[in-house]
Design a protein around this motif. Sequence first.
Motif, PDB file in Angstrom:
ATOM      1  N   LYS A 265       0.833  -1.201   0.000  1.00  0.00           N
ATOM      2  CA  LYS A 265       0.000   0.000   0.000  1.00  0.00           C
ATOM      3  C   LYS A 265       0.873   1.258   0.000  1.00  0.00           C
ATOM      4  CE  LYS A 265      -3.869  -2.190   2.421  1.00  0.00           C
ATOM      5  NZ  LYS A 265      -4.695  -2.179   3.660  1.00  0.00           N
ATOM      6  N   ALA A 266       1.983   1.197   0.741  1.00  0.00           N
ATOM      7  CA  ALA A 266       2.891   2.344   0.782  1.00  0.00           C
ATOM      8  C   ALA A 266       3.514   2.594  -0.585  1.00  0.00           C
ATOM      9  CB  ALA A 266       3.978   2.117   1.827  1.00  0.00           C
ATOM     10  N   VAL A 267       3.864   1.522  -1.303  1.00  0.00           N
ATOM     11  CA  VAL A 267       4.424   1.676  -2.646  1.00  0.00           C
ATOM     12  C   VAL A 267       3.419   2.356  -3.564  1.00  0.00           C
ATOM     13  CG1 VAL A 267       5.279   0.457  -4.689  1.00  0.00           C
ATOM     14  CG2 VAL A 267       5.966  -0.317  -2.418  1.00  0.00           C
ATOM     15  N   VAL A 268       2.168   1.907  -3.503  1.00  0.00           N
ATOM     16  CA  VAL A 268       1.127   2.496  -4.351  1.00  0.00           C
ATOM     17  C   VAL A 268       0.932   3.974  -4.005  1.00  0.00           C
ATOM     18  CG1 VAL A 268      -1.323   2.440  -4.951  1.00  0.00           C
ATOM     19  CG2 VAL A 268      -0.042   0.299  -4.725  1.00  0.00           C
ATOM     20  N   THR A 269       0.852   4.290  -2.712  1.00  0.00           N
ATOM     21  CA  THR A 269       0.709   5.681  -2.273  1.00  0.00           C
ATOM     22  C   THR A 269       1.841   6.541  -2.819  1.00  0.00           C
ATOM     23  OG1 THR A 269      -0.444   5.082  -0.241  1.00  0.00           O
ATOM     24  CG2 THR A 269       0.692   7.195  -0.250  1.00  0.00           C
ATOM     25  N   LEU A 270       3.064   6.041  -2.690  1.00  0.00           N
ATOM     26  CA  LEU A 270       4.243   6.791  -3.115  1.00  0.00           C
ATOM     27  C   LEU A 270       4.256   7.006  -4.625  1.00  0.00           C
ATOM     28  CD1 LEU A 270       7.039   8.009  -2.540  1.00  0.00           C
ATOM     29  CD2 LEU A 270       7.959   5.676  -2.623  1.00  0.00           C
TER      30      LEU A 270
END
Length: 273
Positions: free
Chosen positions: A20-25
């Motif tokens: 999820k953090a990768v997608v957000t970034l």
Amino acid sequence: MRVALFITCVNDTLFPGTGKAVVTLLRRLGCAVEFPEGQTCCGQMHVNTGYRDEGVRLARNFLDVFAGYDAVVTPSGSCAAMVREQYPKLADGMGATRPGAFASVHGGRSGFARAVAEVTPRVYDLSEFLVDVLGVTDVGAYFPHRVTYHPTCHSLRGLRVGDRPTRLLQNVRGLELVPLPGADECCGFGGTFAVKNAAVSAAMCADKVANIESTGAEVLCAADNSCLMHIGGTLSRQRTGVRVMHLAEILAATEREVGGVGREVPVVDGGPR
């Protein structure tokens, strides 16, 4: 760019917040991110333990699922190295030694080799994609904590990501990056190595943890959750108070974060996970 997230088995089953953090970034940086639901294991465990035919079939699925994207990004140096280093070797070497290895694989050996040549150059570790493809080292992150970075073996020796992760961390506002003594030493995880050689693995991890404690860091950062899981277990059992966080989670954090260290799960741009 049309980017596919390759989440990997460990992250999918144990650390979904990293994905999820990768997608957000990446969305913050203007990428159109997709999650191909047909993805499975890349075959690393199978190939490393001698089940090469099974590994080829998993590799063929990976190549089919991720064909056509501008880039395939993964929060795992280990799995990125498997795809970029081992898939070409499977294509080049297995047919000669095991003629039947590609019998059940779509396209056979020649089709497999073509797919490897097409897809694997577009597979990137997160730090490589950010620095080399997007050309950014400041991703707009904010993380006001003292952090030390552990370069995992596959990212360090396989992908040779060099200082890309630390360049990204150095540009995070509020973050104090402190060097880790013996940073290039293995933490002792090594996949099945930790199971087959438990005592040696534990001793290696104890050395790594002693070095981490010597930095006075609040957080240990790395780009592979498998290694963070291994080190984090020892940090927790020894009651060090040092947290572990994936690079993606730190880079995804912004001023909107409410807590950070001390929370079981960090909060990133877009709300709590």
